[in-house]
Design a protein around this motif. Structure first.
Motif: not given
Length: 57
Positions: A13-19
Motif C-alpha cells: 500500500k505504501h508503494q502504491v501511495l508513493s507511485d
C-alpha cells in the motif's frame, strides 16, 4: 493474518501511495492539498510499518 503478512500488505500500500504521489506531482492540474493528503497517508503507513516491524523482529 500474521504480523509479517500484514506488514507485507502495508508495504505494498505504501508503494502504491508513493507511485500516486509521484504521478500527482507530475500532473499539472493536481492541487497541493491533494498531494499533501497523499503524503500524509503515506507517512501514516510508514509509521505503522515501522511499529509493526519492531514487533516482528
Amino acid at each position: 493474518m500474521s504480523l509479517s503478512s500484514h506488514l507485507h500488505e502495508l508495504k505494498k500500500k505504501h508503494q502504491v501511495l508513493s507511485d500516486r504521489v509521484e504521478e500527482a506531482q507530475r500532473a499539472p492540474g493536481t492541487d497541493d492539498l491533494t498531494i499533501a493528503d497523499l503524503k500524509k497517508q503515506k507517512l501514516r503507513l510508514k509509521e505503522e510499518i515501522s511499529r509493526i516491524a519492531e514487533q516482528v523482529h
